[in-house]
Design a protein around this motif. Structure first.
Motif, PDB file in Angstrom:
ATOM      1  N   LEU A   1       2.236   1.338  -4.158  1.00 15.26           N
ATOM      2  CA  LEU A   1       1.467   1.942  -4.318  1.00 15.26           C
ATOM      3  C   LEU A   1       1.014   3.843  -4.070  1.00 15.26           C
ATOM      4  CD1 LEU A   1      -0.748  -1.012  -4.640  1.00 15.26           C
ATOM      5  CD2 LEU A   1       0.478  -0.834  -6.183  1.00 15.26           C
ATOM      6  N   THR A   2       0.981   4.212  -3.042  1.00 10.45           N
ATOM      7  CA  THR A   2       0.314   5.044  -2.714  1.00 10.45           C
ATOM      8  C   THR A   2       1.326   6.402  -3.037  1.00 10.45           C
ATOM      9  OG1 THR A   2      -0.635   4.353  -0.995  1.00 10.45           O
ATOM     10  CG2 THR A   2       0.400   7.021  -0.681  1.00 10.45           C
TER      11      THR A   2
ATOM     12  N   LEU B   1       1.095  10.941   1.801  1.00  9.87           N
ATOM     13  CA  LEU B   1       1.756  11.681   0.615  1.00  9.87           C
ATOM     14  C   LEU B   1       2.043  13.911   1.511  1.00  9.87           C
ATOM     15  CD1 LEU B   1      -0.813  10.671  -2.206  1.00  9.87           C
ATOM     16  CD2 LEU B   1       1.970  10.112  -1.519  1.00  9.87           C
TER      17      LEU B   1
ATOM     18  N   PHE C   1      -7.920   7.164  -2.873  1.00  9.63           N
ATOM     19  CA  PHE C   1      -7.366   7.191  -3.664  1.00  9.63           C
ATOM     20  C   PHE C   1      -8.862   6.764  -5.357  1.00  9.63           C
ATOM     21  CE2 PHE C   1      -3.165   6.321  -2.895  1.00  9.63           C
ATOM     22  CZ  PHE C   1      -2.449   6.532  -3.960  1.00  9.63           C
TER      23      PHE C   1
ATOM     24  N   GLN D   1      -5.447  -0.017   6.034  1.00  7.69           N
ATOM     25  CA  GLN D   1      -5.238   0.164   5.411  1.00  7.69           C
ATOM     26  C   GLN D   1      -4.854  -0.139   4.205  1.00  7.69           C
ATOM     27  OE1 GLN D   1      -1.513   1.393   7.347  1.00  7.69           O
ATOM     28  NE2 GLN D   1      -1.606   2.797   5.405  1.00  7.69           N
TER      29      GLN D   1
ATOM     30  N   PRO E   1      -3.082   2.775  11.287  1.00  6.46           N
ATOM     31  CA  PRO E   1      -3.328   2.460   9.467  1.00  6.46           C
ATOM     32  C   PRO E   1      -3.433   3.886   9.197  1.00  6.46           C
ATOM     33  CG  PRO E   1      -5.278   1.738  10.832  1.00  6.46           C
ATOM     34  CD  PRO E   1      -4.711   1.563  11.463  1.00  6.46           C
ATOM     35  N   CYS E   2      -2.988   4.478   8.182  1.00  5.53           N
ATOM     36  CA  CYS E   2      -2.082   5.842   8.270  1.00  5.53           C
ATOM     37  C   CYS E   2      -2.787   5.618   6.546  1.00  5.53           C
ATOM     38  CB  CYS E   2      -0.848   5.987   8.202  1.00  5.53           C
ATOM     39  SG  CYS E   2      -0.274   7.147   6.678  1.00  5.53           S
ATOM     40  N   PRO E   3      -3.575   7.014   6.058  1.00  6.67           N
ATOM     41  CA  PRO E   3      -4.891   6.986   5.295  1.00  6.67           C
ATOM     42  C   PRO E   3      -3.594   7.618   3.937  1.00  6.67           C
ATOM     43  CG  PRO E   3      -5.746   7.870   6.598  1.00  6.67           C
ATOM     44  CD  PRO E   3      -4.749   7.737   7.442  1.00  6.67           C
ATOM     45  N   PRO E   4      -3.667   7.286   2.583  1.00 10.87           N
ATOM     46  CA  PRO E   4      -2.497   7.675   1.869  1.00 10.87           C
ATOM     47  C   PRO E   4      -2.244   8.901   1.769  1.00 10.87           C
ATOM     48  CG  PRO E   4      -3.747   6.562   0.765  1.00 10.87           C
ATOM     49  CD  PRO E   4      -4.130   5.761   2.603  1.00 10.87           C
ATOM     50  N   SER E   5      -3.953  10.314   1.555  1.00  8.17           N
ATOM     51  CA  SER E   5      -3.981  11.762   1.845  1.00  8.17           C
ATOM     52  C   SER E   5      -2.301  12.223   3.018  1.00  8.17           C
ATOM     53  CB  SER E   5      -5.096  11.932   1.698  1.00  8.17           C
ATOM     54  OG  SER E   5      -5.581  11.566   2.837  1.00  8.17           O
ATOM     55  N   GLU E   6      -2.392  11.379   4.650  1.00  7.43           N
ATOM     56  CA  GLU E   6      -1.989  11.612   5.123  1.00  7.43           C
ATOM     57  C   GLU E   6       0.102  11.030   4.901  1.00  7.43           C
ATOM     58  OE1 GLU E   6      -2.844  10.412   9.469  1.00  7.43           O
ATOM     59  OE2 GLU E   6      -5.009  11.390   9.073  1.00  7.43           O
TER      60      GLU E   6
ATOM     61  N   ILE F   1       0.580  -1.094   0.046  1.00  7.98           N
ATOM     62  CA  ILE F   1       0.147  -0.041  -0.096  1.00  7.98           C
ATOM     63  C   ILE F   1       1.190   1.471   0.169  1.00  7.98           C
ATOM     64  CG2 ILE F   1      -1.710   1.666   1.464  1.00  7.98           C
ATOM     65  CD1 ILE F   1      -3.091  -0.757  -0.016  1.00  7.98           C
ATOM     66  N   LEU F   2       2.273   1.273   1.112  1.00  3.97           N
ATOM     67  CA  LEU F   2       2.594   2.512   1.279  1.00  3.97           C
ATOM     68  C   LEU F   2       3.488   2.303  -0.604  1.00  3.97           C
ATOM     69  CD1 LEU F   2       5.091   2.160   4.383  1.00  3.97           C
ATOM     70  CD2 LEU F   2       2.900   3.710   3.604  1.00  3.97           C
TER      71      LEU F   2
END
Lengths: 120, 542
Positions: free
Chosen positions: A20-21, A112, B502, B494, A105-110, A17-18
């Motif tokens: 891909l983000t 980035l 996304f 996650q 868990p860390c949302p991708p927006s955070e 996930i990290l």
């Protein structure tokens, strides 16, 4: 020239996930599954940011952080700790020398947003 | 304090509080084959070779040459001692103790006196006085004869050791016991649950001097008689090894050191209790192999696994037992409980500790000690003796204990004699969402702060690791787990966050078609993985 980010996490699905983000923003990525391997990689490869988990086998994220900050060569390397440990807070992790802290868990927006602060 | 005559048999001298009083007559009594002649000869032999006290041996039934030959198996060169004028061996007839008239010494006493004058003998063994008693006509004359003989030996400056056959009647006290100053009863009996006979010395009396009461186990080894005192002397709190203080020694597991506040407290004894398969033995081995400083010596006493099997088992866990044994940093002792007395183990352990090199000890497992003891009531004394020894020599020790059941919130209830130990570590298993996890918890640790968190214990090719707390769960020990394990929540959330964020990015951010297609492909793949994970998590079949 894209910036290079090293991801150290023993959980493969979290690493995916990290990855891909961060690939979305065009960063160059290297991934390892423990602190010892991260340390070895940093000795041979130019890295712009390290994102590390805490609970990992062999060498955990806090041991890795201590080892890096003890070495003048890595004194200014940005290190972002990303962990689900209940005892870990931004305050005590930054006090140990980290550049920033994210709770998993860390949302991708955070993620980035935090990464952009260190590598643009 | 009067000067004492040492036997030179370390365990026996300890039981005798230093040795026998000189000129006391000593009776060694027991059934044939129980070791009384060997014990007597060894005392005379040690006198001549270690204490500069020549001796005399009087034999009534065995020829000297036969005796010399038999004793060479112990490497005792009696013939050599005779040639060096440190020993005289007299082969005689029992009738030689009879005097021709009341005023004259018996011929045997005269012969002994000559020997004493020639070599300056101090000790004498007479094997056996039962023959002397047999030449008397009745009980009264037997008493007279023996008393006169013993006094005759004392008069010429000897300390007599006399062997005698035990009475057939149980509990009977023979004439010889009344007439001698010290009585050592030797026995050899088939032991329950053991594959051999158990030999014991019971000191019935030591006139004018103290001794350690009770039955003391002994063995006939290739060095002669070895006596294992019933229990080592007690050590008081003040006598604990100097410097043990409250310093810490590493457990060999970083995460465990953290929750122990730096490691085990030096010089303390900790019990590692858990059901089978909870890594008790591995925890002990890792303490010796990875926790020790370079050149620090450890000892592993195994009552179950064979050393070779243990080494192979531990090699797979990254714990090089064989290598450490080869380098001399580790010793592994293996005992089969049915073939050993615990007194002997304690005796050997003390001898090892006296060398001053061993600082770490693991005993695996104490259930086997309990099984091997004849008298269940003595188990607590034996354990106390182990702990006393470790404490006296400042050795940090771990004792594993196999538990038959895990009784929820009260694990202490199943640990035998928990109060005797300085520390208690509990190892258990818990089931979280159809998966079994190993759990470790420090229930007690004397000296310093420790965390009583329940942590996950894992094992891989690098050995044991102590991981996170079971964040999000409660009721773990009672087996009634409530809540959601945060690690599992993290695994589910996650990708969920990824999918959510996304989708927003695709909707809100201008991007090229190829980039959009790439993200959609990733979203498809991640959402499929998430569905699979949720199916497993909630046990959904379709």
């Amino acid at each position: 020239m894209p910036k290079t980010i090293l991801i150290a996490d023993d959980n493969e699905s979290v690493r995916t996930i990290l990855k891909l983000t961060l690939q979305f923003k065009g960063y160059n990525l290297i991934e390892v599954d423990n602190g010892a391997k991260a340390l070895e990689t940093l000795k041979t490869t130019e890295v712009d940011l390290l994102i590390s988990d805490i609970d990992m086998p062999q060498m955990n994220g806090l041991e890795l952080l201590a080892a890096l900050r003890a070495d003048p060569k890595f004194a200014s390397l940005p290190i972002l700790i990303c962990s689900a440990e209940q005892d870990a807070t931004e305050e005590n992790i930054v006090a140990r020398g980290a550049s920033g802290f994210l709770t998993k868990p860390c949302p991708p927006s955070e993620l980035l947003g935090a990464v952009a602060k260190f590598v643009g | 304090m009067p000067r004492l005559m040492k036997t030179g048999i370390e365990g026996l001298d300890r039981v005798l509080c230093g040795g026998f009083l000189y000129h006391n007559s000593i009776l060694l009594k027991g059934a044939p084959g129980c070791g009384k002649t060997t014990l007597g000869i060894q005392t005379v032999y040690n006198g001549a070779t270690q204490f500069d006290e020549p001796g005399v041996i009087v034999l009534f039934e065995q020829f000297p040459q036969q005796l010399y030959r038999d004793l060479m198996s112990y490497n005792w060169d009696l013939d050599g001692l005779v040639k060096q004028n440190k020993l005289r061996v007299i082969f005689s007839e029992p009738s030689q103790v009879l005097s021709k008239d009341k005023m004259a010494d018996p011929p045997l006493i005269a012969e002994i006196q000559n020997a004493v004058m020639e070599i300056g003998a101090k000790r004498i063994l007479v094997d056996s006085v039962s023959h002397i008693l047999n030449v008397a006509h009745d009980a009264h004359s037997a008493r007279e004869l023996l008393l006169r003989f013993i006094n005759g030996l004392k008069t010429i400056g000897l300390t007599p050791l006399l062997t005698a056959e035990a009475e057939n009647r149980e509990g009977a006290i023979g004439l010889d016991e009344y007439l001698t100053d010290c009585v050592l009863l030797l026995s050899s009996e088939a032991a329950k649950d053991k594959t051999f006979h158990i030999r014991q010395i019971n000191i019935r009396k030591t006139r004018g001097h103290d001794h350690v009461r009770g039955r003391h186990v002994f063995q006939l080894t290739n060095k002669g008689v070895e006596v294992y005192p019933r229990l080592p002397e007690k050590t008081t709190e003040d006598e604990r090894a100097e410097g043990s203080g409250l310093t810490k020694v590493s457990s060999g597991i970083k995460g465990l050191d953290d929750i122990l506040g730096g490691g085990y407290t030096r010089g303390t004894s900790t019990i590692i209790a858990g059901m089978p398969g909870t890594y008790k033995t591995t925890l002990g081995v890792q303490f010796l192999v990875k926790g020790a400083e370079p050149n620090e010596h450890g000892l592993f006493i195994s009552f179950s696994e064979q050393p070779q099997f243990l080494a192979r088992l531990m090699q797979e866990k990254g714990l090089p037992v064989a290598e450490k044994v080869k380098s001399g940093e580790l010793d592994v002792w293996h005992f089969i409980p049915k073939e050993i007395y615990m007194e002997e183990v304690l005796y050997r352990l003390e001898a090892e500790f006296k060398k001053g090199r061993t600082t770490r000890l693991v005993v695996d497992a104490i259930n086997e000690i309990e099984r091997s003891i004849e008298d269940p009531g003595s188990y607590k004394d034996i354990m106390a003796a182990f702990l006393t020894l470790c404490s006296a020599y400042g050795v940090t020790s771990l004792f594993t204990q196999k538990m038959d059941k895990q009784s929820g919130a009260q694990p202490l209830a199943d640990i035998n004699y928990a109060s005797m130990f300085d520390g208690i570590i509990f190892l258990g298993t818990i089931e979280i969402e159809s998966s079994v996890h190993k759990v470790i918890s420090v229930l007690k640790m004397r000296g310093g702060n420790y965390s009583s968190d329940l942590r996950e214990l894992t094992c891989d090719a690098k050995g044991l690791s102590v991981k996170d707390k079971f964040v999000g769960l409660s009721g773990i020990l009672s087996g009634n787990v409530k809540g959601q394990y945060k690690k599992n929540v993290e695994e589910l959330f996650q990708p969920l966050y990824f999918i959510r964020d996304f989708i927003h990015m695709i909707a809100d951010t201008p991007m090229e078609e190829s980039q959009r297609a790439g993200i959609l492909e990733n979203l498809k793949s991640e959402s499929n993985k998430l569905v699979d994970k949720l199916k497993t998590h909630f046990d959904v079949k379709k």
